[in-house]
Design a protein around this motif. Structure first.
Motif, PDB file in Angstrom:
ATOM      1  N   ILE A  49     -24.244  10.440  62.969  1.00  0.00           N
ATOM      2  CA  ILE A  49     -23.052  10.636  62.152  1.00  0.00           C
ATOM      3  C   ILE A  49     -22.729   9.286  61.536  1.00  0.00           C
ATOM      4  N   GLU A  50     -22.615   9.265  60.227  1.00  0.00           N
ATOM      5  CA  GLU A  50     -22.327   8.003  59.557  1.00  0.00           C
ATOM      6  C   GLU A  50     -20.826   7.770  59.615  1.00  0.00           C
ATOM      7  N   THR A  51     -20.442   6.655  60.265  1.00  0.00           N
ATOM      8  CA  THR A  51     -19.009   6.384  60.392  1.00  0.00           C
ATOM      9  C   THR A  51     -18.519   5.517  59.245  1.00  0.00           C
ATOM     10  N   GLY A  52     -19.438   4.907  58.502  1.00  0.00           N
ATOM     11  CA  GLY A  52     -19.047   3.983  57.436  1.00  0.00           C
ATOM     12  C   GLY A  52     -18.782   2.582  57.954  1.00  0.00           C
ATOM     13  N   VAL A  53     -19.034   2.358  59.254  1.00  0.00           N
ATOM     14  CA  VAL A  53     -18.806   1.050  59.857  1.00  0.00           C
ATOM     15  C   VAL A  53     -20.166   0.448  60.217  1.00  0.00           C
ATOM     16  N   SER A  54     -20.481  -0.721  59.654  1.00  0.00           N
ATOM     17  CA  SER A  54     -21.800  -1.321  59.863  1.00  0.00           C
ATOM     18  C   SER A  54     -22.108  -1.567  61.331  1.00  0.00           C
TER      19      SER A  54
ATOM     20  N   TYR B 171     -12.949  -7.908  60.346  1.00  0.00           N
ATOM     21  CA  TYR B 171     -12.541  -6.526  60.576  1.00  0.00           C
ATOM     22  C   TYR B 171     -13.680  -5.603  60.194  1.00  0.00           C
ATOM     23  N   PRO B 172     -14.036  -4.650  61.044  1.00  0.00           N
ATOM     24  CA  PRO B 172     -13.535  -4.441  62.409  1.00  0.00           C
ATOM     25  C   PRO B 172     -14.110  -5.491  63.359  1.00  0.00           C
ATOM     26  N   PRO B 173     -13.321  -5.952  64.337  1.00  0.00           N
ATOM     27  CA  PRO B 173     -13.793  -7.043  65.214  1.00  0.00           C
ATOM     28  C   PRO B 173     -14.689  -6.531  66.338  1.00  0.00           C
TER      29      PRO B 173
ATOM     30  N   GLY C  87     -13.931  -5.312  56.049  1.00  0.00           N
ATOM     31  CA  GLY C  87     -12.596  -4.915  55.617  1.00  0.00           C
ATOM     32  C   GLY C  87     -12.403  -3.424  55.823  1.00  0.00           C
ATOM     33  N   ARG C  88     -11.516  -2.822  55.061  1.00  0.00           N
ATOM     34  CA  ARG C  88     -11.222  -1.408  55.249  1.00  0.00           C
ATOM     35  C   ARG C  88     -12.162  -0.527  54.457  1.00  0.00           C
ATOM     36  N   ARG C  89     -13.093  -1.121  53.714  1.00  0.00           N
ATOM     37  CA  ARG C  89     -13.968  -0.312  52.862  1.00  0.00           C
ATOM     38  C   ARG C  89     -15.054   0.368  53.669  1.00  0.00           C
ATOM     39  N   ARG C  90     -15.397   1.579  53.218  1.00  0.00           N
ATOM     40  CA  ARG C  90     -16.524   2.294  53.783  1.00  0.00           C
ATOM     41  C   ARG C  90     -17.805   1.607  53.338  1.00  0.00           C
ATOM     42  N   ARG C  91     -18.774   1.528  54.243  1.00  0.00           N
ATOM     43  CA  ARG C  91     -20.046   0.965  53.836  1.00  0.00           C
ATOM     44  C   ARG C  91     -21.151   1.953  54.210  1.00  0.00           C
ATOM     45  N   SER C  92     -22.010   2.239  53.259  1.00  0.00           N
ATOM     46  CA  SER C  92     -23.062   3.225  53.536  1.00  0.00           C
ATOM     47  C   SER C  92     -24.113   2.602  54.441  1.00  0.00           C
ATOM     48  N   LEU C  93     -24.878   3.458  55.077  1.00  0.00           N
ATOM     49  CA  LEU C  93     -25.923   2.961  55.970  1.00  0.00           C
ATOM     50  C   LEU C  93     -26.948   2.130  55.204  1.00  0.00           C
ATOM     51  N   GLU C  94     -27.288   2.566  53.990  1.00  0.00           N
ATOM     52  CA  GLU C  94     -28.288   1.833  53.199  1.00  0.00           C
ATOM     53  C   GLU C  94     -27.810   0.400  52.970  1.00  0.00           C
ATOM     54  N   ASP C  95     -26.523   0.261  52.607  1.00  0.00           N
ATOM     55  CA  ASP C  95     -25.985  -1.083  52.384  1.00  0.00           C
ATOM     56  C   ASP C  95     -26.044  -1.910  53.668  1.00  0.00           C
ATOM     57  N   THR C  96     -25.688  -1.263  54.776  1.00  0.00           N
ATOM     58  CA  THR C  96     -25.722  -1.965  56.056  1.00  0.00           C
ATOM     59  C   THR C  96     -27.125  -2.497  56.329  1.00  0.00           C
ATOM     60  N   ILE C  97     -28.114  -1.628  56.164  1.00  0.00           N
ATOM     61  CA  ILE C  97     -29.500  -2.035  56.450  1.00  0.00           C
ATOM     62  C   ILE C  97     -29.902  -3.177  55.513  1.00  0.00           C
TER      63      ILE C  97
END
Lengths: 468, 578
Positions: A134-139, A344-346, A421-431
């Motif tokens: 499940i993609e939470t949007g949190v890296s 954030y998130p810490p 920050g409070r922004r959603r980040r996609s999994l692709e961006d995280t990787i």
């Protein structure tokens, strides 16, 4: 022989009352867990539940405030039913109280059925192995500690840390891997008026409300209701998952309030206290919540849980996080130092762990190199954090060059990957961010990264650059 | 017919009266749904009953029926491969009846009464038989011969016994006094099965985990406690042992643990084959599953059930390993029930008889000469995970375990955070079986086994001291000898005692591989020591190549073992050559 049909019996006057408990004499066939209505003239109706039945005395736990309750004047009705809640797809989009009453000025939901809130255990042979994420949007979660469908993964927060904010972000940002039917059930337990307002207005404005059910038990609500709220939420979640095939994420905040309510009730019942006054059965009780996560062998949907636990005094060995950790499949740990540095998130990824991560990542699910990528980031970061301690003693110059690199990497990792920050980040961006961090290091220091994976990524980078 | 009625219900405990003539630990059917319960206290006509199923909805005045038996299980062919709940009901049959969720009030025997087994007698009519004698055999799973035993406390002369195919309910023959003989018999799970005498353990239980086989071995018939905080890998260890360790029969007890973990076990065990026999590992496994949200009283029963099944196969002359995950959940079930009974609590709220119950349980492990003829020896090895609150071993369950077990495999949160797995803390762990098993290892492993073991233990201890010093003054300030110890210990940690439970070829380490790695470690130490003595300087050691070679041995497939070992030997020999 089938159980007899439930019958309604009404008694006038209880023998005595103490705190949230009402003691009634000589009830006829009271059942454990039976739902009770308590009426007193001139006062709002109260509800309760039978928690100890006996021929002499039956004990009823009253859900509402017992202030002004006169036991002798009470009309007590045993309904013959155990606690149930309305379930149905029409609950999606609603904001409800901890026991399911509307908080959104809309009429009471009709629902599709009423279900007992206690839930029966899933037969282990009918469970399917959790897989898919499940993609939470949190890296820090998606990349480093992936949440898998059917998993229970708590967030360990501490007073003053943004655990509940993170939970709310996830409620807003979470989505399934490939656009399957998805819903979020958010059970807020013992939250303040301020937080309630924040949630209701924040979610109402966002389109995600249509796939969300909010159960809000507020700090001013009766203590005992806190024991029901997560169970009501889970009953709704199970219905959406196993009847309608939704992938349901249940976010519960805050389990610490739940456990304190459990302790309060146990003390009122004069039970023998266990560690720090919490009842000896707290493990079993918490398990009866968390174990309701899962995937069925012959079903479409899933129930995933993300409970938030506030560690009293930040102590991870406190009974609440300790017992939680023994039941859940890993933990996401927030860190005060990161918080104070404005990250954030810490999330501190070192003590964090998703035990089911391997089942949810890889080729067909996230990206093929996910495991190696995460291992490598983890290894350098762990080395860098150790180097940081050593640097405090011997100075940065005294470090081996590999340690110096790792130390520099650690800051980048926290600033660029963890911090979003409070922004959603996609999994692709995280990787991709992870790769760009790894590329700041000499190749021969990336010992967890196989040559094949390294080359495959280099080739992919080139392909992407060509069209330009 | 008893006319007992429920007079009280609280949690998993019910009281009934007037109970008439019942015995302690007699099984009773509670309420209209006939929930399974057990009498745990008698006071005049009032019986206190612990109920093995969910009590919500149980009401006053509902009937309670005694069954005239105690909590027993049926022992016979068909146990292997089965998946039972804590009181011995097959979970698949329960799912057939109640679907995905477990409904209360189902009574299903553990063995399928419809299956027919081909029985070959080994005694003939006229034979005098006594308890635990072998009557004949049934091939339960390919290669596993199930000995049909005379039930304990039965004896007489065989009037008739015939080969044929039988269900467990049919008589395979009879004694002269008319007692029918069957393929199965019942046994009360709380009682240990009788034996002729205890024997000392003299051969190791090969776990396939290098840190255990090499540093902290356990003998067949031994008992081990595996305490560790959450996330230290208790469950992975228990599962690895269940999958790969060398035993004839495995009994895995998931006691109060996670449902998803059990789903994983069920899934994995269904697919894996035993490397020794090439057959599915479920063929030699009994799984007992009582997840943490299943009723707490059944958690208490699950451990006894597993132990009884293990003793039964032991009595056939097999080596059985019992893997319990986790005994703390079992102890907590005792605590929960004791609290409901308002018993005076002991330490941490546990009942005062906790230590006593635990030692009786651990003592059911052992290597024995069985009763009956022909004479057989069998063993039950018991390995139990313990989940100490906060990872602090100074708590009653860990401490009570340590008083009786023969080995401690202590798991450490710090090591787990460093991703050192199995996270066994070599400083606090111990084994009392080192001496008893050393002969076997010298014979089957290598004559140097004990020496290598001792030197490695010393290396690891010295390493810890040196790392503290290095943390203060920096590695570069250490003498070359000491730096070599750090490097050697790093190799030992990563490649010898570190093991990847999820790697195809590393998950199980045969004794030969364990020995090869240990030997290579000391070849390296010797060679590197002599290079350093020639004042070559630490930089001359080509550590990267050596480490790579160790890694290759660690993850080598059995067919590549010899090649990787000789390449590693070359890499060591070539150190300092350039």
């Amino acid at each position: 022989m089938t159980p007899r049909a439930p019958t309604v019996r009404t008694y006038s006057g209880a023998a005595s009352a103490a705190g949230p408990l009402l003691f009634v004499r000589s009830t006829l066939r009271a059942q454990l867990g039976e739902w009770v209505q308590i009426e007193i003239e001139g006062q709002a109706e109260r509800r309760g539940q039978v928690i100890d039945v006996g021929t002499d005395i039956t004990v009823i736990q009253v859900f509402e405030d017992t202030l002004g309750l006169r036991p002798a004047k009470a009309r007590i009705t045993l309904t013959g039913e155990t606690a149930t809640t309305t379930v149905g797809k029409d609950l999606l989009g609603r904001a409800l109280s901890g026991t399911g009453a509307p908080l959104d000025q809309l009429p009471i939901a009709i629902g599709e059925a009423r279900r007992p809130i206690w839930g029966e255990p899933i037969n282990p042979v009918r469970r399917r192995n959790p897989s898919d994420f499940i993609e939470t949007g949190v890296s820090a979660i998606d990349g480093m500690n992936t949440l898998v469908r059917g998993q229970k993964l708590p967030v360990f927060s501490a007073p003053g840390l943004p655990g509940i904010e993170l939970a709310a972000d996830i409620v807003e940002n979470a989505r399934p891997a490939r656009g399957e039917p998805f819903a979020v059930v958010f059970a807020a337990i013992g939250i303040t008026e301020r937080e309630t307002q924040t949630f209701v207005s924040r979610f109402r404005e966002s389109e995600v409300m249509q796939r969300t059910v909010l159960y809000l038990n507020q700090a001013s609500d009766p203590t005992i209701e806190r024991l029901l709220t997560p169970r009501v939420a889970l009953t709704t979640a199970e219905h959406l998952a196993f009847v309608h095939g939704f992938h349901v994420l249940v976010v519960t905040a805050d389990i610490t309030h739940y456990a304190e309510a459990l302790r309060e009730i146990a003390a009122a019942r004069e039970e023998i206290p266990g560690r720090r006054g919490y009842p000896g059965y707290m493990y079993t009780d918490l398990a009866s919540l968390f174990e309701r996560a899962g995937v069925l062998e012959n079903g479409e949907g899933s129930v995933t849980q993300l409970p938030v636990v506030t560690l009293p005094d930040g102590d991870i060995t406190h009974p609440i996080p300790d017992l939680t950790g023994y039941i859940t499949e890993g933990q996401i740990v927030l860190n005060r130092e990161l918080h104070q540095r404005g990250i954030y998130p810490p999330v501190d990824v070192l003590p964090s762990l998703s035990r089911l991560m391997n089942a949810g990542i890889g080729k067909t699910r996230t990206v093929p190199e996910h495991r190696e990528w995460a291992n490598q980031l983890y290894a350098v970061y762990a080395r860098g954090r150790e180097a940081k301690l050593m640097a405090a003693i011997v100075g940065t110059e005294g470090l081996a060059s590999e340690d110096q690199h790792a130390l520099e990497f650690t800051d980048l990792f926290e600033q660029r990957l963890i911090h979003q920050g409070r922004r959603r980040r996609s999994l692709e961006d995280t990787i991709e961010i992870g790769w760009s961090l790894l590329q700041t290091l000499p190749r021969d220091e990336l010992t967890r990264m196989s040559e094949t994976t390294w080359q495959a990524h280099a080739a992919r980078d080139q392909d992407e650059e060509k069209p330009k | 017919m008893s006319d007992a009625r429920i007079i009280r219900v609280a949690g998993a405990i019910a009281e009934a009266s007037p109970m008439g003539d019942v015995a302690l630990y007699e099984l009773v059917e509670v309420g209209e749904r006939k929930l399974l319960g057990e009498v745990i206290r008698l006071d005049g006509q009032v019986a206190t009953i612990q109920v093995f199923e969910e009590t919500t909805g149980l009401g006053l005045d509902e009937p309670v029926h005694p069954t005239a038996g105690s909590l027993t299980t049926e022992l016979g062919p068909g146990l292997l491969g089965s998946i039972l709940d804590g009181v011995g009901r097959p979970l698949h049959a329960m799912a057939d009846r109640s679907g995905d969720f477990i409904a209360p009030g189902m009574s299903i025997p553990p063995l399928d009464p419809k299956v027919r087994w081909a029985f070959t007698p080994t005694v003939s009519s006229g034979a005098e038989i006594a308890e635990c004698d072998v009557l004949g055999t049934v091939e339960e799973s390919p290669g596993l011969v199930h000995q049909i035993l005379v039930p304990p406390s039965t004896q007489g002369r065989v009037a008739q016994i015939d080969a044929g195919t039988y269900t467990i309910e049919q008589a395979i023959g009879a004694l002269e006094d008319g007692t029918p003989l069957r393929l199965s018999h019942k046994w009360a799970i709380r009682r240990r099965r009788p034996m002729a005498r205890r024997l000392a353990g003299d051969r190791p239980f090969i776990t396939g985990q290098r840190v255990f086989d090499f540093l902290f071995p356990v003998a067949e018939g031994g008992s081990v406690a595996v305490p560790g905080g959450f996330g230290t890998g208790k469950t992975v260890i228990e599962q690895s042992l269940a999958k790969f360790a060398r035993a004839d029969v495995m009994v895995y007890i998931g006691c109060g643990e996670r449902g998803n973990e059990m789903a994983d076990v069920l899934h994995d065990f269904g697919r894996l084959t035993d490397p020794q026999t090439g057959r599915p590992i479920m063929d030699r496994t009994v799984l007992i599953v009582n997840t943490s949200n299943m009723p707490v009283a059944a958690r208490d029963a699950s451990v006894y059930l597993g132990m009884t099944i293990a003793e039964y196969y032991r009595d056939m002359g097999y080596h059985v390993a019992v893997l319990a995950d986790s005994l703390s959940r079992w102890a907590e079930a005792l605590r929960e029930i004791a609290a409901r009974l308002q018993e005076m609590p002991g330490e941490e709220g546990y009942p005062t008889y906790l230590a006593n119950r635990m030692s009786r349980l651990y003592e059911r492990a052992g290597r024995v000469e069985t009763l009956g003829s022909p004479s057989r020896t069998g063993a039950v090895t018991f390995i139990s995970a313990v989940s100490p609150p906060g990872g602090d071993f100074a708590e009653p369950v860990t401490q009570a375990s340590l008083r009786v077990v023969g080995a401690l495999w202590a798991l450490d949160t710090g090591l787990a955070h460093q991703r050192q797995f199995p996270a066994v803390d070599w400083d606090t762990s111990y084994s009392l079986y080192v001496e008893a098993t050393s002969d076997w290892f010298s014979r089957e492993g290598s004559s140097e086994w004990s020496t290598l073991r001792l030197r490695t233990m010393q290396l690891l201890q010295r390493d810890r001291e040196l790392r503290e010093i290095a943390g203060l003054v920096g590695v570069d300030a250490l003498a070359d000898d000491d730096r070599l110890i750090l490097e050697g210990a790093r190799i030992a940690r990563e490649f010898l005692i570190g093991q990847n439970a999820f790697h195809e070829h590393d998950a199980f380490s045969p004794v030969t591989k364990t020995h090869a790695l240990a030997k290579l470690l000391w070849d390296f130490m010797t060679r590197a020591g002599s290079i350093l003595r020639d004042d070559a300087g630490f930089e001359k050691l080509d550590l990267a190549a050596v480490r790579l070679a160790f890694g290759a041995v660690k993850t080598a497939a059995p067919t590549d073992m010899d090649a990787t070992v000789s390449r590693a030997a070359d890499a060591i020999a070539n150190m300092g050559a350039t």
